[in-house]
Write a protein that holds these residues in place. Structure first.
Motif, mmCIF file in Angstrom:
data_model
loop_
_atom_site.group_PDB
_atom_site.id
_atom_site.type_symbol
_atom_site.label_atom_id
_atom_site.label_comp_id
_atom_site.label_asym_id
_atom_site.label_seq_id
_atom_site.Cartn_x
_atom_site.Cartn_y
_atom_site.Cartn_z
ATOM 1 N N ALA A 8 45.069 60.422 39.402
ATOM 2 C CA ALA A 8 45.325 60.572 40.836
ATOM 3 C C ALA A 8 44.128 60.017 41.600
ATOM 4 O O ALA A 8 42.987 60.409 41.353
ATOM 5 N N ILE A 9 44.398 59.107 42.510
ATOM 6 C CA ILE A 9 43.345 58.466 43.309
ATOM 7 C C ILE A 9 43.537 58.868 44.764
ATOM 8 O O ILE A 9 44.607 58.641 45.340
ATOM 9 N N GLY A 10 42.534 59.481 45.336
ATOM 10 C CA GLY A 10 42.605 59.906 46.735
ATOM 11 C C GLY A 10 41.446 59.340 47.539
ATOM 12 O O GLY A 10 40.376 59.051 47.002
ATOM 13 N N ARG A 11 41.679 59.171 48.828
ATOM 14 C CA ARG A 11 40.624 58.701 49.715
ATOM 15 C C ARG A 11 40.068 59.899 50.481
ATOM 16 O O ARG A 11 40.813 60.663 51.085
ATOM 17 N N ILE A 12 38.759 60.091 50.417
ATOM 18 C CA ILE A 12 38.107 61.237 51.051
ATOM 19 C C ILE A 12 37.433 60.769 52.340
ATOM 20 O O ILE A 12 36.482 59.969 52.291
ATOM 21 N N ALA A 22 41.937 63.187 36.659
ATOM 22 C CA ALA A 22 43.122 63.361 35.816
ATOM 23 C C ALA A 22 44.002 64.428 36.454
ATOM 24 O O ALA A 22 43.512 65.356 37.101
ATOM 25 N N GLN A 23 45.289 64.281 36.267
ATOM 26 C CA GLN A 23 46.231 65.140 36.982
ATOM 27 C C GLN A 23 47.478 65.351 36.134
ATOM 28 O O GLN A 23 47.937 64.443 35.441
ATOM 29 N N GLY A 24 48.035 66.561 36.183
ATOM 30 C CA GLY A 24 49.347 66.772 35.609
ATOM 31 C C GLY A 24 50.389 66.136 36.507
ATOM 32 O O GLY A 24 50.192 65.987 37.715
ATOM 33 N N TYR A 25 51.511 65.738 35.929
ATOM 34 C CA TYR A 25 52.535 65.023 36.682
ATOM 35 C C TYR A 25 53.908 65.574 36.311
ATOM 36 O O TYR A 25 54.182 65.837 35.128
ATOM 37 N N PRO A 38 42.011 45.706 50.855
ATOM 38 C CA PRO A 38 42.592 46.539 51.923
ATOM 39 C C PRO A 38 44.094 46.723 51.776
ATOM 40 O O PRO A 38 44.625 47.806 52.040
ATOM 41 N N ALA A 39 44.798 45.666 51.331
ATOM 42 C CA ALA A 39 46.246 45.773 51.177
ATOM 43 C C ALA A 39 46.604 46.770 50.085
ATOM 44 O O ALA A 39 47.529 47.577 50.229
ATOM 45 N N ALA A 40 45.852 46.732 48.981
ATOM 46 C CA ALA A 40 46.123 47.666 47.886
ATOM 47 C C ALA A 40 45.769 49.088 48.283
ATOM 48 O O ALA A 40 46.475 50.035 47.930
ATOM 49 N N LEU A 41 44.690 49.252 49.029
ATOM 50 C CA LEU A 41 44.268 50.592 49.448
ATOM 51 C C LEU A 41 45.301 51.257 50.353
ATOM 52 O O LEU A 41 45.364 52.481 50.431
ATOM 53 N N ALA A 42 46.105 50.446 51.022
ATOM 54 C CA ALA A 42 47.147 50.999 51.898
ATOM 55 C C ALA A 42 48.173 51.791 51.099
ATOM 56 O O ALA A 42 48.950 52.564 51.668
ATOM 57 N N ARG A 43 48.185 51.611 49.771
ATOM 58 C CA ARG A 43 49.119 52.361 48.928
ATOM 59 C C ARG A 43 48.705 53.827 48.776
ATOM 60 O O ARG A 43 49.503 54.653 48.335
ATOM 61 N N PRO A 79 48.328 57.220 50.181
ATOM 62 C CA PRO A 79 48.832 57.897 51.387
ATOM 63 C C PRO A 79 47.769 58.786 52.025
ATOM 64 O O PRO A 79 46.926 59.364 51.327
ATOM 65 N N ALA A 80 47.795 58.865 53.347
ATOM 66 C CA ALA A 80 46.853 59.729 54.061
ATOM 67 C C ALA A 80 47.074 61.171 53.639
ATOM 68 O O ALA A 80 48.191 61.687 53.679
ATOM 69 N N GLY A 81 45.996 61.819 53.214
ATOM 70 C CA GLY A 81 46.089 63.205 52.799
ATOM 71 C C GLY A 81 46.763 63.405 51.461
ATOM 72 O O GLY A 81 47.043 64.544 51.065
ATOM 73 N N GLY A 82 47.047 62.309 50.743
ATOM 74 C CA GLY A 82 47.718 62.421 49.453
ATOM 75 C C GLY A 82 47.007 61.611 48.387
ATOM 76 O O GLY A 82 45.822 61.283 48.509
ATOM 77 N N PHE A 83 47.752 61.255 47.346
ATOM 78 C CA PHE A 83 47.163 60.565 46.211
ATOM 79 C C PHE A 83 48.064 59.419 45.766
ATOM 80 O O PHE A 83 49.284 59.471 45.903
ATOM 81 N N LEU A 84 47.438 58.402 45.241
ATOM 82 C CA LEU A 84 48.131 57.356 44.513
ATOM 83 C C LEU A 84 48.067 57.729 43.037
ATOM 84 O O LEU A 84 46.979 57.952 42.496
#
Length: 317
Positions: free
Chosen positions: A39-43, A88-91, A208-213, A215-220
């Protein structure tokens, strides 16, 4: 008592509404229960003078607050212009709205058998300085997830542990859980997180285009294979441990998809597609492991093989 909150878990299961963040070692231990992913998130970076308000609780961030955030970021997160979490994240299927370890009676099936550290930290946030944990509790006390649970209460309450007060985490168990979760995140960064970040930098973090994937407040969410290939490169034993993990994950994904096909929910279809993508990535990784085509890691930057082997096998958690 100013900015004080108490907490008493009633085991209602309300906060167990999705798979938790986990360490790679925890995923290996519970390989037959949790599908693993990254899980990738932007802080968002905090600034001096920024006003943080939750209900009646407000804090204007000062230099000490920013220094505390920066200390956590330097040891637990990644930076490439913005600040990112890579964990790492459960899915599982969001439509199920439950953790795979949650029993029908609302109890945790692994509570006494390797419950993830992140669950012990609940309802605190290891990525927030201790001095601001009261804002975390204030926000969660007002969230829909915790509505009706009444496990978080402002001030001191009979039958509940005083968790935070006067800018400090005062509950000994909560303080210990925060320390251990932060140490675990630091270990994850050392074992595989930094390497995966560098591997994805050009494709994701510098685009920047890839980072748009994200989501705000969420995770890729992406396949956990990059983490597996990183640790598999450490030694032959690590490679075998990863191959065994992949076999368990392929079987688990098959079971989860079969159950989803029986449920016949339209909202499950994108998740089924993603799980099939995970399975395909696993098969390619397994072939690479079998052919020993995984590149050897840089000994100058990787942990000792014995330490990683112990970590993955559960000797070090």
């Amino acid at each position: 008592m100013v900015n004080a909150f108490s907490f008493a878990c009633s085991a209602c299961g309300k906060c167990c509404n999705s798979p938790p963040a986990m360490t790679l070692a925890e995923l290996f231990r519970h390989r037959d229960r949790f599908i693993g992913c990254i899980a990738i998130g932007r802080i968002p970076r905090k600034r001096v003078g920024e006003r943080v308000r939750v209900g009646q609780h407000e804090r204007v961030l000062d230099e000490a607050d920013i220094a505390a955030f920066d200390t956590l970021a330097d040891t637990l997160l990644q930076r490439a212009g913005d600040t990112f979490s890579i964990t790492a994240q459960g899915y599982d299927y969001p439509s199920l709205a439950r953790c795979p370890a949650l029993e029908d009676d609302g109890r945790c099936a692994i509570h006494s058998h390797g419950k993830p550290l992140t669950c012990e930290v609940v309802p605190l946030d290891p990525l927030v300085p201790d001095t601001l944990q009261h804002l975390v509790l204030a926000a969660r006390n007002q969230s829909a997830v915790y509505f009706g649970a009444e496990c978080i209460r402002e001030g001191e309450r009979e039958g509940a542990a005083l968790m935070v007060a006067q800018g400090r985490v005062v509950d000994a168990h909560a303080k210990d859980a925060l320390i251990r979760r932060r140490l675990a995140l630091e270990k994850e960064r050392e074992v595989w997180g930094q390497a995966v970040f560098e591997a994805l930098r050009k494709e994701l973090f510098d685009s920047p285009a890839a980072l748009a994937r994200i989501p705000a407040g969420g995770f890729l969410t992406i396949s956990i294979v990059p983490a597996l290939l990183t640790v598999a490169s450490v030694s032959g034993r690590c490679r075998r441990l990863c191959a065994d993990y992949i076999d368990s994950q392929l079987a688990l994904i098959d079971r989860c998809i079969a159950q989803a096909l029986v449920r016949r929910r339209l909202e499950d279809r994108p998740v089924t597609l993603e799980l099939r993508g995970f399975a395909n990535a696993y098969r390619h990784a397994k072939a690479a492991l079998a052919e020993s085509t995984v590149m050897a890691s840089d000994g100058g930057h990787s942990p000792a093989p014995g330490a990683v082997e112990a970590y993955l096998s559960g000797a070090v958690l």
